[in-house]
Design a protein around this motif. Structure first.
Motif, PDB file in Angstrom:
ATOM      1  N   THR A  54       0.836  -1.203   0.000  1.00 31.06           N
ATOM      2  CA  THR A  54       0.000   0.000   0.000  1.00 31.06           C
ATOM      3  C   THR A  54       0.872   1.255   0.000  1.00 31.06           C
ATOM      4  N   LEU A  55       1.930   1.239   0.800  1.00 34.29           N
ATOM      5  CA  LEU A  55       2.847   2.388   0.834  1.00 34.29           C
ATOM      6  C   LEU A  55       3.581   2.555  -0.492  1.00 34.29           C
ATOM      7  N   ARG A  56       3.890   1.468  -1.157  1.00 36.57           N
ATOM      8  CA  ARG A  56       4.532   1.559  -2.481  1.00 36.57           C
ATOM      9  C   ARG A  56       3.611   2.252  -3.476  1.00 36.57           C
ATOM     10  N   VAL A  57       2.330   1.910  -3.417  1.00 37.78           N
ATOM     11  CA  VAL A  57       1.362   2.575  -4.296  1.00 37.78           C
ATOM     12  C   VAL A  57       1.294   4.060  -3.946  1.00 37.78           C
ATOM     13  N   GLY A  58       1.239   4.371  -2.654  1.00 35.43           N
ATOM     14  CA  GLY A  58       1.219   5.770  -2.221  1.00 35.43           C
ATOM     15  C   GLY A  58       2.448   6.532  -2.680  1.00 35.43           C
ATOM     16  N   ALA A  59       3.602   5.869  -2.620  1.00 35.78           N
ATOM     17  CA  ALA A  59       4.855   6.521  -3.031  1.00 35.78           C
ATOM     18  C   ALA A  59       4.866   6.822  -4.530  1.00 35.78           C
ATOM     19  N   GLY A  60       4.114   6.056  -5.295  1.00 42.24           N
ATOM     20  CA  GLY A  60       4.060   6.270  -6.741  1.00 42.24           C
ATOM     21  C   GLY A  60       2.906   7.149  -7.189  1.00 42.24           C
ATOM     22  N   THR A  61       2.174   7.700  -6.248  1.00 38.32           N
ATOM     23  CA  THR A  61       1.020   8.533  -6.580  1.00 38.32           C
ATOM     24  C   THR A  61       1.474   9.897  -7.089  1.00 38.32           C
ATOM     25  N   ALA A  62       0.885  10.317  -8.190  1.00 39.19           N
ATOM     26  CA  ALA A  62       1.234  11.620  -8.775  1.00 39.19           C
ATOM     27  C   ALA A  62       0.823  12.744  -7.825  1.00 39.19           C
ATOM     28  N   PRO A  63       1.626  13.820  -7.782  1.00 41.10           N
ATOM     29  CA  PRO A  63       1.326  14.937  -6.879  1.00 41.10           C
ATOM     30  C   PRO A  63      -0.020  15.612  -7.153  1.00 41.10           C
ATOM     31  N   ASP A  64      -0.522  15.532  -8.380  1.00 39.82           N
ATOM     32  CA  ASP A  64      -1.785  16.190  -8.706  1.00 39.82           C
ATOM     33  C   ASP A  64      -3.007  15.277  -8.524  1.00 39.82           C
ATOM     34  N   GLU A  65      -2.783  14.076  -8.024  1.00 35.02           N
ATOM     35  CA  GLU A  65      -3.888  13.137  -7.770  1.00 35.02           C
ATOM     36  C   GLU A  65      -4.757  13.665  -6.630  1.00 35.02           C
ATOM     37  N   LEU A  66      -6.060  13.464  -6.725  1.00 42.58           N
ATOM     38  CA  LEU A  66      -6.967  13.898  -5.669  1.00 42.58           C
ATOM     39  C   LEU A  66      -6.647  13.158  -4.372  1.00 42.58           C
ATOM     40  N   PHE A  67      -6.530  13.889  -3.281  1.00 45.23           N
ATOM     41  CA  PHE A  67      -6.187  13.304  -1.989  1.00 45.23           C
ATOM     42  C   PHE A  67      -7.207  12.254  -1.562  1.00 45.23           C
ATOM     43  N   ASP A  68      -8.496  12.559  -1.742  1.00 45.20           N
ATOM     44  CA  ASP A  68      -9.559  11.635  -1.315  1.00 45.20           C
ATOM     45  C   ASP A  68      -9.477  10.291  -2.024  1.00 45.20           C
ATOM     46  N   LYS A  69      -9.049  10.306  -3.277  1.00 41.81           N
ATOM     47  CA  LYS A  69      -8.992   9.074  -4.067  1.00 41.81           C
ATOM     48  C   LYS A  69      -7.630   8.401  -3.991  1.00 41.81           C
ATOM     49  N   SER A  70      -6.706   8.996  -3.309  1.00 41.22           N
ATOM     50  CA  SER A  70      -5.363   8.406  -3.222  1.00 41.22           C
ATOM     51  C   SER A  70      -4.947   8.287  -1.763  1.00 41.22           C
ATOM     52  N   HIS A  71      -4.195   9.239  -1.273  1.00 38.12           N
ATOM     53  CA  HIS A  71      -3.648   9.145   0.084  1.00 38.12           C
ATOM     54  C   HIS A  71      -4.727   8.983   1.160  1.00 38.12           C
ATOM     55  N   GLY A  72      -5.851   9.664   1.011  1.00 33.52           N
ATOM     56  CA  GLY A  72      -6.940   9.510   1.983  1.00 33.52           C
ATOM     57  C   GLY A  72      -7.435   8.074   2.041  1.00 33.52           C
ATOM     58  N   PHE A  73      -7.561   7.443   0.883  1.00 32.60           N
ATOM     59  CA  PHE A  73      -7.969   6.040   0.819  1.00 32.60           C
ATOM     60  C   PHE A  73      -6.882   5.135   1.397  1.00 32.60           C
ATOM     61  N   TYR A  74      -5.623   5.387   1.043  1.00 37.07           N
ATOM     62  CA  TYR A  74      -4.511   4.553   1.535  1.00 37.07           C
ATOM     63  C   TYR A  74      -4.381   4.651   3.055  1.00 37.07           C
ATOM     64  N   ILE A  75      -4.627   5.823   3.607  1.00 35.21           N
ATOM     65  CA  ILE A  75      -4.585   5.987   5.067  1.00 35.21           C
ATOM     66  C   ILE A  75      -5.644   5.100   5.717  1.00 35.21           C
TER      67      ILE A  75
END
Length: 92
Positions: A54-75
């Motif tokens: 999960t952290l690997r996916v988070g590390a590869g997330t583009a900076p312009d990705e919506l927080f709710d659909k990326s880091h918020g979900f991963y958290i």
């Protein structure tokens, strides 16, 4: 169409400790620190690997990705490795 509701209680300090700091470890190639943190919390090896994935996916997330659909979900996902969460389907 149904819907799912989940509640993942997590404090800002836990977000930092369990997600953002380990995210920087993964970005720096220090994945062994993630596995050590998981072991400290008694997370089984199988789930420790899922945590790291999960952290690997988070590390590869583009900076312009919506927080709710990326880091918020991963958290929410990683919170489930450390503590109970609550889930219902088709109810409130």
């Amino acid at each position: 169409m149904g819907y799912d509701v989940s509640f993942h209680p997590i404090s800002p300090e836990e977000m930092q400790k369990w997600y953002f700091t380990p995210l920087t470890w993964v970005q720096q190639g220090q994945e062994e620190k993630v596995l050590a943190l998981a072991a400290q919390h008694g997370i089984e090896d199988f789930y420790a690997e899922k945590y790291l994935d999960t952290l690997r996916v988070g590390a590869g997330t583009a900076p312009d990705e919506l927080f709710d659909k990326s880091h918020g979900f991963y958290i929410a996902v990683i919170q489930g490795f450390f503590r109970d969460y609550y889930y219902t389907r088709g109810s409130a």
